[in-house]
Design a protein around this motif. Structure first.
Motif, PDB file in Angstrom:
ATOM      1  N   VAL A  96      38.654 -16.357  52.582  1.00 26.02           N
ATOM      2  CA  VAL A  96      38.103 -16.441  51.061  1.00 26.02           C
ATOM      3  C   VAL A  96      37.581 -17.740  50.979  1.00 26.02           C
ATOM      4  CG1 VAL A  96      39.217 -14.620  49.974  1.00 26.02           C
ATOM      5  CG2 VAL A  96      40.343 -16.831  50.145  1.00 26.02           C
ATOM      6  N   TYR A  97      37.100 -18.323  52.019  1.00 27.70           N
ATOM      7  CA  TYR A  97      36.394 -19.830  51.864  1.00 27.70           C
ATOM      8  C   TYR A  97      35.418 -20.262  50.652  1.00 27.70           C
ATOM      9  CZ  TYR A  97      34.463 -23.803  54.104  1.00 27.70           C
ATOM     10  OH  TYR A  97      33.975 -25.025  54.662  1.00 27.70           O
ATOM     11  N   SER A  98      34.820 -19.078  50.264  1.00 23.13           N
ATOM     12  CA  SER A  98      33.797 -19.358  49.371  1.00 23.13           C
ATOM     13  C   SER A  98      34.423 -19.840  48.213  1.00 23.13           C
ATOM     14  CB  SER A  98      32.955 -17.889  49.095  1.00 23.13           C
ATOM     15  OG  SER A  98      33.788 -17.034  48.707  1.00 23.13           O
ATOM     16  N   LEU A  99      35.628 -19.321  47.854  1.00 24.13           N
ATOM     17  CA  LEU A  99      36.375 -19.695  46.502  1.00 24.13           C
ATOM     18  C   LEU A  99      36.406 -21.229  46.428  1.00 24.13           C
ATOM     19  CD1 LEU A  99      38.582 -16.736  45.969  1.00 24.13           C
ATOM     20  CD2 LEU A  99      36.329 -17.201  45.290  1.00 24.13           C
ATOM     21  N   GLU A 152      23.467 -17.624  42.042  1.00 23.07           N
ATOM     22  CA  GLU A 152      22.918 -19.038  42.559  1.00 23.07           C
ATOM     23  C   GLU A 152      23.959 -19.743  42.855  1.00 23.07           C
ATOM     24  OE1 GLU A 152      19.960 -19.301  42.374  1.00 23.07           O
ATOM     25  OE2 GLU A 152      19.644 -17.201  41.747  1.00 23.07           O
ATOM     26  N   ASN A 153      25.230 -19.395  42.700  1.00 18.83           N
ATOM     27  CA  ASN A 153      26.165 -20.403  43.044  1.00 18.83           C
ATOM     28  C   ASN A 153      26.811 -20.165  44.495  1.00 18.83           C
ATOM     29  OD1 ASN A 153      26.817 -21.319  40.598  1.00 18.83           O
ATOM     30  ND2 ASN A 153      28.396 -19.480  40.088  1.00 18.83           N
ATOM     31  N   TYR A 154      25.850 -19.163  45.078  1.00 14.54           N
ATOM     32  CA  TYR A 154      26.446 -18.964  46.592  1.00 14.54           C
ATOM     33  C   TYR A 154      24.968 -19.188  47.565  1.00 14.54           C
ATOM     34  CZ  TYR A 154      30.159 -16.701  44.374  1.00 14.54           C
ATOM     35  OH  TYR A 154      31.378 -16.283  43.722  1.00 14.54           O
ATOM     36  N   GLU A 155      25.585 -19.807  48.646  1.00 13.16           N
ATOM     37  CA  GLU A 155      24.339 -19.990  49.578  1.00 13.16           C
ATOM     38  C   GLU A 155      24.445 -19.136  50.836  1.00 13.16           C
ATOM     39  OE1 GLU A 155      22.997 -23.564  52.997  1.00 13.16           O
ATOM     40  OE2 GLU A 155      24.798 -24.034  51.474  1.00 13.16           O
ATOM     41  N   TYR A 156      25.736 -18.554  50.948  1.00 19.03           N
ATOM     42  CA  TYR A 156      25.932 -17.549  52.123  1.00 19.03           C
ATOM     43  C   TYR A 156      26.024 -16.342  51.611  1.00 19.03           C
ATOM     44  CZ  TYR A 156      25.965 -21.987  54.600  1.00 19.03           C
ATOM     45  OH  TYR A 156      25.814 -23.043  55.079  1.00 19.03           O
ATOM     46  N   ILE A 157      25.789 -15.185  52.327  1.00 17.27           N
ATOM     47  CA  ILE A 157      25.985 -13.827  51.957  1.00 17.27           C
ATOM     48  C   ILE A 157      27.513 -13.397  51.844  1.00 17.27           C
ATOM     49  CG2 ILE A 157      25.437 -12.667  54.025  1.00 17.27           C
ATOM     50  CD1 ILE A 157      24.310 -11.386  50.632  1.00 17.27           C
ATOM     51  N   GLU A 158      28.031 -14.022  53.028  1.00 18.77           N
ATOM     52  CA  GLU A 158      29.530 -13.663  53.097  1.00 18.77           C
ATOM     53  C   GLU A 158      30.225 -13.983  51.992  1.00 18.77           C
ATOM     54  OE1 GLU A 158      27.660 -14.365  57.164  1.00 18.77           O
ATOM     55  OE2 GLU A 158      27.694 -15.196  55.473  1.00 18.77           O
ATOM     56  N   ASP A 159      29.736 -15.348  51.355  1.00 22.58           N
ATOM     57  CA  ASP A 159      30.727 -16.007  50.468  1.00 22.58           C
ATOM     58  C   ASP A 159      30.535 -15.023  49.213  1.00 22.58           C
ATOM     59  OD1 ASP A 159      31.450 -17.871  51.897  1.00 22.58           O
ATOM     60  OD2 ASP A 159      29.826 -19.259  51.062  1.00 22.58           O
ATOM     61  N   LEU A 160      29.092 -14.538  49.109  1.00 17.58           N
ATOM     62  CA  LEU A 160      29.053 -13.518  47.805  1.00 17.58           C
ATOM     63  C   LEU A 160      29.738 -12.257  47.869  1.00 17.58           C
ATOM     64  CD1 LEU A 160      27.334 -13.041  45.157  1.00 17.58           C
ATOM     65  CD2 LEU A 160      25.311 -12.264  46.740  1.00 17.58           C
ATOM     66  N   ASP A 161      29.515 -11.732  49.107  1.00 20.23           N
ATOM     67  CA  ASP A 161      30.259 -10.448  49.446  1.00 20.23           C
ATOM     68  C   ASP A 161      31.700 -10.647  49.135  1.00 20.23           C
ATOM     69  OD1 ASP A 161      30.293  -7.735  50.643  1.00 20.23           O
ATOM     70  OD2 ASP A 161      31.534  -8.528  51.807  1.00 20.23           O
ATOM     71  N   VAL A 162      32.191 -11.644  49.556  1.00 18.53           N
ATOM     72  CA  VAL A 162      33.819 -11.708  49.460  1.00 18.53           C
ATOM     73  C   VAL A 162      34.097 -11.840  47.741  1.00 18.53           C
ATOM     74  CG1 VAL A 162      35.811 -13.633  49.491  1.00 18.53           C
ATOM     75  CG2 VAL A 162      34.576 -12.784  51.455  1.00 18.53           C
TER      76      VAL A 162
END
Length: 329
Positions: free
Chosen positions: A323-326, A277-287
């Motif tokens: 690692v933008y998602s972090l 739920e903390n992620y909007e984009y699959i790339e962020d979750l994948d990383v």
């Protein structure tokens, strides 16, 4: 996708041209570029076509001729196989393991391995760099950098707010020492370099740039080097956009990492105080999943584990692009 982030990170370390930098770019008619082409025996059209085939651009991705290399071609591969005693299949398997290519791809398909030098550096690191520190390789490292003893090395690292204890692998320690000894030096902002930024991004005046930066809670006063300012302006103008998570791409992620279900993934993320739920984009979750699974390599309170420290904003910004998602989650 094991070690994918490691592969991306060291692709960045190999070449600081991941982010566009149009104000300080290599131009096609640059005499230094033309001299370099003569040196390596490549025609200008063939060279630029090679870059374009990798979705790279001379004028958008390279700050200086020093960042260029010999294009990676079929003729480049055999010397690397001989040097590291690998077959083509073993080479590709290694690149797949570290995320330089995907399953079913070949070394020449990689968008990160653009030059011969990139491939040699990466393979050398994957084979020799990710070796745990022991008495023998530490002694070799001391001799390479002319430290008289481990104590002298430790004293040097402490001057940089670092310690040998932060490192598991000799390659990481090697990278950090080299970066401390040869820190990146940017171009100090002056009227000339600032004018180049204004023209590149079509700002009518310094005041217009000031207003633009203020919209992003930023200011020219925050920057000493023009390269840092250039990177941030580009990021403000071209924010990263990911692929929204849906059932299809979530299933692909589950399959890639061996999770039986979304609940299985959620259980795994909970161990790191995280959630889908903390992620909007699959790339962020994948990383994030990749980093959690390989936290012995990259997850550390001190980025020096991979040869990175916070003494230089550009290093952090370039890592941020991977690692933008972090930071956004």
């Amino acid at each position: 996708m094991k070690h994918k982030v490691v592969g991306l990170l060291f692709a960045i370390i190999i070449s600081f041209s991941v982010l566009p930098n149009t104000a300080l770019a290599v131009e096609l008619d640059d005499p230094e570029f033309e001299a370099y082409l003569d040196e390596i025996g490549w025609e200008k059209e063939a060279y630029t076509e090679h870059l374009e085939s990798k979705d790279w651009s001379l004028e958008e991705h390279f700050w200086s001729v020093d960042e260029l290399g010999i294009p990676l071609t079929e003729e480049s591969i055999q010397p690397v196989l001989d040097e590291f005693s690998l077959t083509r299949e073993e080479l590709n398997a290694l690149l797949i393991e570290f995320g330089d290519i995907m399953e079913g791809q070949d070394v020449l398909d990689s968008e990160y391995l653009v030059f011969e030098e990139d491939l040699v550096y990466s393979i050398d690191y994957y084979i020799n760099g990710m070796v745990e520190i022991d008495e023998e390789n530490l002694k070799e490292l001391l001799e390479t950098y002319q430290f008289e003893s481990e104590e002298e090395l430790e004293s040097f690292l402490k001057e940089n707010e670092d310690t040998i204890d932060n490192y598991d692998y000799i390659g990481d320690l090697d990278l950090a020492i080299d970066m401390y000894l040869n820190p990146w030096e940017g171009t100090v902002i002056d009227d000339t370099s600032l004018q180049g930024i204004l023209e590149s991004y079509e700002f009518g005046s310094k005041e217009e740039l000031d207003a633009f930066l203020e919209e992003h809670d930023d200011s020219i006063e925050n920057y000493e080097y023009i390269e840092d300012l250039d990177v941030m302006i580009d990021m403000y103008l071209n924010p990263w956009e990911g692929t929204a998570i849906d059932d299809a791409n979530l299933q692909e992620t589950l399959d890639s990492y061996g999770f039986a279900s979304k609940d299985d993934l959620e259980t795994f993320l909970t161990e790191y105080d995280d959630s889908v739920e903390n992620y909007e984009y699959i790339e962020d979750l994948d990383v994030a999943v990749d980093m959690y699974q390989n936290n012995d390599i990259l997850l550390s309170e001190d980025l020096s584990v991979v040869g990175m420290n916070d003494y230089n904003i550009v290093y952090i910004l370039l890592l941020l692009e991977v690692v933008y998602s972090l930071w956004v989650n």
